[in-house]
Design a protein around this motif. Sequence first.
Motif, PDB file in Angstrom:
ATOM      1  N   ASP A   1       0.798  -1.223   0.000  1.00  0.00           N
ATOM      2  CA  ASP A   1       0.000   0.000   0.000  1.00  0.00           C
ATOM      3  C   ASP A   1       0.834   1.278   0.000  1.00  0.00           C
ATOM      4  O   ASP A   1       0.305   2.359  -0.202  1.00  0.00           O
ATOM      5  CB  ASP A   1      -0.958  -0.017   1.194  1.00  0.00           C
ATOM      6  N   GLY A   2       2.131   1.148   0.242  1.00  0.00           N
ATOM      7  CA  GLY A   2       3.011   2.305   0.127  1.00  0.00           C
ATOM      8  C   GLY A   2       3.234   3.110   1.394  1.00  0.00           C
ATOM      9  O   GLY A   2       3.911   4.138   1.355  1.00  0.00           O
ATOM     10  N   LEU A   3       2.680   2.665   2.509  1.00  0.00           N
ATOM     11  CA  LEU A   3       2.915   3.372   3.779  1.00  0.00           C
ATOM     12  C   LEU A   3       4.131   2.783   4.479  1.00  0.00           C
ATOM     13  O   LEU A   3       4.436   1.600   4.308  1.00  0.00           O
ATOM     14  CB  LEU A   3       1.707   3.234   4.707  1.00  0.00           C
ATOM     15  N   PRO A   4       4.806   3.566   5.307  1.00  0.00           N
ATOM     16  CA  PRO A   4       5.879   2.985   6.117  1.00  0.00           C
ATOM     17  C   PRO A   4       5.313   1.855   6.987  1.00  0.00           C
ATOM     18  O   PRO A   4       4.198   1.957   7.498  1.00  0.00           O
ATOM     19  CB  PRO A   4       6.350   4.161   6.980  1.00  0.00           C
ATOM     20  N   GLU A   5       6.089   0.787   7.140  1.00  0.00           N
ATOM     21  CA  GLU A   5       5.593  -0.420   7.809  1.00  0.00           C
ATOM     22  C   GLU A   5       5.049  -0.148   9.207  1.00  0.00           C
ATOM     23  O   GLU A   5       3.951  -0.596   9.553  1.00  0.00           O
ATOM     24  CB  GLU A   5       6.706  -1.475   7.885  1.00  0.00           C
ATOM     25  N   GLY A   6       5.800   0.565  10.028  1.00  0.00           N
ATOM     26  CA  GLY A   6       5.351   0.831  11.401  1.00  0.00           C
ATOM     27  C   GLY A   6       4.068   1.625  11.445  1.00  0.00           C
ATOM     28  O   GLY A   6       3.177   1.360  12.258  1.00  0.00           O
ATOM     29  N   ARG A   7       3.955   2.582  10.554  1.00  0.00           N
ATOM     30  CA  ARG A   7       2.734   3.401  10.498  1.00  0.00           C
ATOM     31  C   ARG A   7       1.551   2.532  10.084  1.00  0.00           C
ATOM     32  O   ARG A   7       0.472   2.617  10.669  1.00  0.00           O
ATOM     33  CB  ARG A   7       2.920   4.551   9.525  1.00  0.00           C
ATOM     34  N   ALA A   8       1.732   1.704   9.067  1.00  0.00           N
ATOM     35  CA  ALA A   8       0.653   0.839   8.613  1.00  0.00           C
ATOM     36  C   ALA A   8       0.209  -0.116   9.721  1.00  0.00           C
ATOM     37  O   ALA A   8      -0.995  -0.328   9.924  1.00  0.00           O
ATOM     38  CB  ALA A   8       1.079   0.058   7.376  1.00  0.00           C
ATOM     39  N   LEU A   9       1.160  -0.673  10.449  1.00  0.00           N
ATOM     40  CA  LEU A   9       0.814  -1.582  11.553  1.00  0.00           C
ATOM     41  C   LEU A   9       0.028  -0.854  12.636  1.00  0.00           C
ATOM     42  O   LEU A   9      -0.980  -1.361  13.143  1.00  0.00           O
ATOM     43  CB  LEU A   9       2.078  -2.196  12.156  1.00  0.00           C
ATOM     44  N   ALA A  10       0.468   0.341  13.002  1.00  0.00           N
ATOM     45  CA  ALA A  10      -0.219   1.109  14.045  1.00  0.00           C
ATOM     46  C   ALA A  10      -1.643   1.454  13.611  1.00  0.00           C
ATOM     47  O   ALA A  10      -2.593   1.314  14.394  1.00  0.00           O
ATOM     48  CB  ALA A  10       0.569   2.375  14.370  1.00  0.00           C
ATOM     49  N   ILE A  11      -1.801   1.874  12.377  1.00  0.00           N
ATOM     50  CA  ILE A  11      -3.126   2.230  11.870  1.00  0.00           C
ATOM     51  C   ILE A  11      -4.024   0.993  11.821  1.00  0.00           C
ATOM     52  O   ILE A  11      -5.182   1.019  12.254  1.00  0.00           O
ATOM     53  CB  ILE A  11      -3.015   2.878  10.475  1.00  0.00           C
ATOM     54  N   ARG A  12      -3.480  -0.084  11.298  1.00  0.00           N
ATOM     55  CA  ARG A  12      -4.240  -1.332  11.146  1.00  0.00           C
ATOM     56  C   ARG A  12      -4.794  -1.804  12.483  1.00  0.00           C
ATOM     57  O   ARG A  12      -5.996  -2.071  12.616  1.00  0.00           O
ATOM     58  CB  ARG A  12      -3.315  -2.381  10.541  1.00  0.00           C
ATOM     59  N   TYR A  13      -3.934  -1.912  13.476  1.00  0.00           N
ATOM     60  CA  TYR A  13      -4.386  -2.454  14.754  1.00  0.00           C
ATOM     61  C   TYR A  13      -5.173  -1.448  15.569  1.00  0.00           C
ATOM     62  O   TYR A  13      -6.042  -1.830  16.364  1.00  0.00           O
ATOM     63  CB  TYR A  13      -3.210  -3.075  15.509  1.00  0.00           C
ATOM     64  N   ALA A  14      -4.941  -0.160  15.361  1.00  0.00           N
ATOM     65  CA  ALA A  14      -5.791   0.846  16.002  1.00  0.00           C
ATOM     66  C   ALA A  14      -7.206   0.761  15.434  1.00  0.00           C
ATOM     67  O   ALA A  14      -8.190   0.849  16.186  1.00  0.00           O
ATOM     68  CB  ALA A  14      -5.203   2.241  15.803  1.00  0.00           C
ATOM     69  N   ALA A  15      -7.330   0.569  14.119  1.00  0.00           N
ATOM     70  CA  ALA A  15      -8.652   0.439  13.505  1.00  0.00           C
ATOM     71  C   ALA A  15      -9.377  -0.791  14.053  1.00  0.00           C
ATOM     72  O   ALA A  15     -10.583  -0.741  14.331  1.00  0.00           O
ATOM     73  CB  ALA A  15      -8.532   0.357  11.985  1.00  0.00           C
ATOM     74  N   GLU A  16      -8.650  -1.885  14.236  1.00  0.00           N
ATOM     75  CA  GLU A  16      -9.273  -3.080  14.803  1.00  0.00           C
ATOM     76  C   GLU A  16      -9.704  -2.845  16.248  1.00  0.00           C
ATOM     77  O   GLU A  16     -10.769  -3.313  16.666  1.00  0.00           O
ATOM     78  CB  GLU A  16      -8.319  -4.271  14.700  1.00  0.00           C
ATOM     79  N   GLY A  17      -8.908  -2.118  16.999  1.00  0.00           N
ATOM     80  CA  GLY A  17      -9.289  -1.774  18.370  1.00  0.00           C
ATOM     81  C   GLY A  17     -10.542  -0.916  18.397  1.00  0.00           C
ATOM     82  O   GLY A  17     -11.437  -1.126  19.224  1.00  0.00           O
ATOM     83  N   LEU A  18     -10.608   0.060  17.512  1.00  0.00           N
ATOM     84  CA  LEU A  18     -11.810   0.892  17.428  1.00  0.00           C
ATOM     85  C   LEU A  18     -13.018   0.044  17.053  1.00  0.00           C
ATOM     86  O   LEU A  18     -14.107   0.220  17.619  1.00  0.00           O
ATOM     87  CB  LEU A  18     -11.618   2.014  16.408  1.00  0.00           C
ATOM     88  N   ALA A  19     -12.830  -0.885  16.116  1.00  0.00           N
ATOM     89  CA  ALA A  19     -13.939  -1.752  15.699  1.00  0.00           C
ATOM     90  C   ALA A  19     -14.471  -2.551  16.881  1.00  0.00           C
ATOM     91  O   ALA A  19     -15.682  -2.716  17.039  1.00  0.00           O
ATOM     92  CB  ALA A  19     -13.491  -2.685  14.577  1.00  0.00           C
TER      93      ALA A  19
END
Length: 188
Positions: A141-159
């Motif tokens: 997807d073109g995002l830095p790996e750490g940023r993508a991981l943080a966003i991904r798991y934050a979204a799952e936490g919000l869900a």
Amino acid sequence: MSTPERRTRDKERTRRAILDTAERVFTERGAQVSLGDIAAAAGVTKGGLMHHFPSREALVQAVYRNSAHRMWDEVRAHIDLSENRPGKFTRGYVRALTGDSEYLVGAFSVTGLFAVLGPPAQDEEFSRRDARAWDEAFAADGLPEGRALAIRYAAEGLATALSTPYLTPEQLTVARAELLTLTEPPWT
């Protein structure tokens, strides 16, 4: 007289009805609900259910696979194809998990399918392949790996928090906007 094509369609329709019903009944009544209850809710006999899913484990495995495929479909449905910049997939993921997908909101809720059934212990190979596919999609997807991981798991936490008193609609709006902002360049 029925044709082989019609019998196949009916068989697929029955299998789909059982899967959809099993997912709903597991969510509503818990993982220990009987196969007889699932069959009755699907409008088939227990023998009919067992024809399609010869064991409880086979049914649970099929429900997991079905929900994994639906999650992919939901995320893809929330990708804005006009966003021709890195992070398009991640933004679709955030949108889907933070309220735009009714299916994922329900599946991730504290009483939803993922909480009720727990981790998919019966199908480790499928889970590994699915996890690898998610990792590859985020990596591409073109995002830095750490940023993508943080966003991904934050979204799952919000869900997961959506259906609880611990996340207000206002807080969701703020957190979602922040996650979407994190998907936009420039990254430092």
